[in-house]
Enzyme design. Sequence first.
Site, PDB file in Angstrom:
ATOM      1  N   LYS A 203      40.730-102.077   8.064  1.00  0.00           N
ATOM      2  CA  LYS A 203      39.894-101.540   6.987  1.00  0.00           C
ATOM      3  C   LYS A 203      39.995-100.017   6.956  1.00  0.00           C
ATOM      4  O   LYS A 203      40.238 -99.404   8.000  1.00  0.00           O
ATOM      5  CB  LYS A 203      38.424-101.931   7.220  1.00  0.00           C
ATOM      6  CG  LYS A 203      38.099-103.383   6.953  1.00  0.00           C
ATOM      7  CD  LYS A 203      36.614-103.654   7.171  1.00  0.00           C
ATOM      8  CE  LYS A 203      36.277-105.111   6.922  1.00  0.00           C
ATOM      9  NZ  LYS A 203      36.441-105.537   5.530  1.00  0.00           N
TER      10      LYS A 203
ATOM     11  N   ARG B 248      36.050-116.662   7.294  1.00  0.00           N
ATOM     12  CA  ARG B 248      36.368-118.073   6.994  1.00  0.00           C
ATOM     13  C   ARG B 248      37.090-118.740   8.153  1.00  0.00           C
ATOM     14  O   ARG B 248      36.997-119.946   8.353  1.00  0.00           O
ATOM     15  CB  ARG B 248      37.165-118.132   5.680  1.00  0.00           C
ATOM     16  CG  ARG B 248      38.471-117.416   5.716  1.00  0.00           C
ATOM     17  CD  ARG B 248      39.019-117.099   4.329  1.00  0.00           C
ATOM     18  NE  ARG B 248      38.391-115.921   3.722  1.00  0.00           N
ATOM     19  CZ  ARG B 248      38.699-115.437   2.520  1.00  0.00           C
ATOM     20  NH1 ARG B 248      39.595-116.053   1.765  1.00  0.00           N
ATOM     21  NH2 ARG B 248      38.095-114.373   2.052  1.00  0.00           N
TER      22      ARG B 248
END
Length: 490
Positions: free
Chosen positions: A263, A337
């Site tokens: 990120k 996920r």
Amino acid sequence: MNFELKSLGLQGASTEKCEAMLLLVNDGFKPGTDSMSQLTAQAIKAGDLQTKVGKLLSAYRVHGVSCARLVLVSAGDGSAKSVRQAVAAGVGSLKGGPAKNVTIVFSDAPQRGAVRAAMVAAAEASYAYISTKSKPEARTLQRVVLGVASAPAVKTEFERAQALVAGIELAKEWANRPSNHATPTLLAQAAKSLAKFPKIKCEVLGLAQVKKLGMGSFMAVSQGSAEPLRFIVLKYEAGPKSQAPVVLVGKGITFDTGGISLKPAPEMDEMKFDMSGAASVLGVFRSLGELQPALNVIGLIPACENMPDGRAIKPGDVVTSMSGQTIEILNTDAEGRLVLCDALTYAERFKPRTVIDIATLTGACMIALGGVRSGMFSSDDALAAALLDAGESALDLCWRMPLDDDYAEGLKTHFADVANVAGRAGGAITAAKFLQRFAGKFSWAHLDIAGTAWKGAAAKGATGRPVALLLEYLLAQVTPPEGPGKRVGK
Ligand code: BES
Ligand code: MN
Ligand code: ZN
């Protein structure tokens, strides 16, 4: 936060001795003969107390009123939502002042949910994070007395709200802690300490056990981190043995750097909040522990860090999930996920009535719904309706999002059964479609709380959402016992 419920009319409120009093004044206020009513009526008439929700008039040592500090607050239509706003403004106005105890007086019989709204708002307005400060500031309020015309009429709501606030505050505490003070190991300890409540048990699995279970997807996310992973299993068993449990699955990424798909630096610190789903599960269990409703609830938390490292997963790597499905990890930043899918497979063993996962899953959901409503996905219409309802009445809103199969197209890949990302378009939905592949064996809902779990900028901090929604949903699942009051037969 300390709460007390008290029967107090306007007359009684005038002579009540307390440090500070908030008088909630609804539109169409009907004054009694007591001095507080009289002065309130005059203030409205003169335009000094405006009737817009949250408008205030503060007074000091008023003649005929025993409480030294009096704050009149307009509460509009008196709905739970208006009361929340009014109390937030009223308690906010006491900030920095000497009063540590406040009595909140309802000038009219409180509407449904208004007492809870007042309590949640008072706790919220006076909350202070202190765990990692060397000179912690005390919270604005230590004690809140709720004054209503008839205390017995709202006793149940009051007790539930007390437990709710404890749950929200626990969730905030853990979400707010920086990642070096909220490692998977520490999160597991926090879960274990909930087992001090009756009917709660906690079991914590480490790497060896997770490996044995075949949680290849969860392990893959963790493999770049020096912090050991934990898989937390909480059990609240107070319902009949025959009753299938509700399973709550909370995303517990204690820090999300993005991994090799790193990120950008700005605001990366906010990724300490990436275990807010897990924190909400801890919060709900705290509330259940206090309330002891006749329910069976399981809490599952896959907890680990997502770090870049020589051992970290790389884009294109293929892993095998506990379900047997293989996953191509095209973006290591879509890690939520990957930990949730194995937890969903693990949930099958409880033969659940319902499974709800809670996750700060996608920036896309934040873009879609902002900070007002959490994203809610479910293939079960009844469950979706129940969650929507619970959110409305608890003032912890969500919004149903679609799950059309066409959204899953982008998850197709030549190299595994499924890819972990699709394109940028509809990112919150494609994430949900990924999870749905692992939730085929039970009724399932997914709450994407990326936009609602914390606030950024100057107000930076955890919100404790969606503890209120979840607790409301769960308490609505309690089937009332047969007996007097409930007619059997015709
Ligand atoms: N934890 C983030 C989601 C997130 C991002 C929440 C920003 C709140 C604010 C999640 O793990 C993530 O990184 N998601 C990616 C998915 C993408 C790579 C498909 C995202 O949303 O960018
Ligand atoms: Mn991520
Ligand atoms: Zn994440």
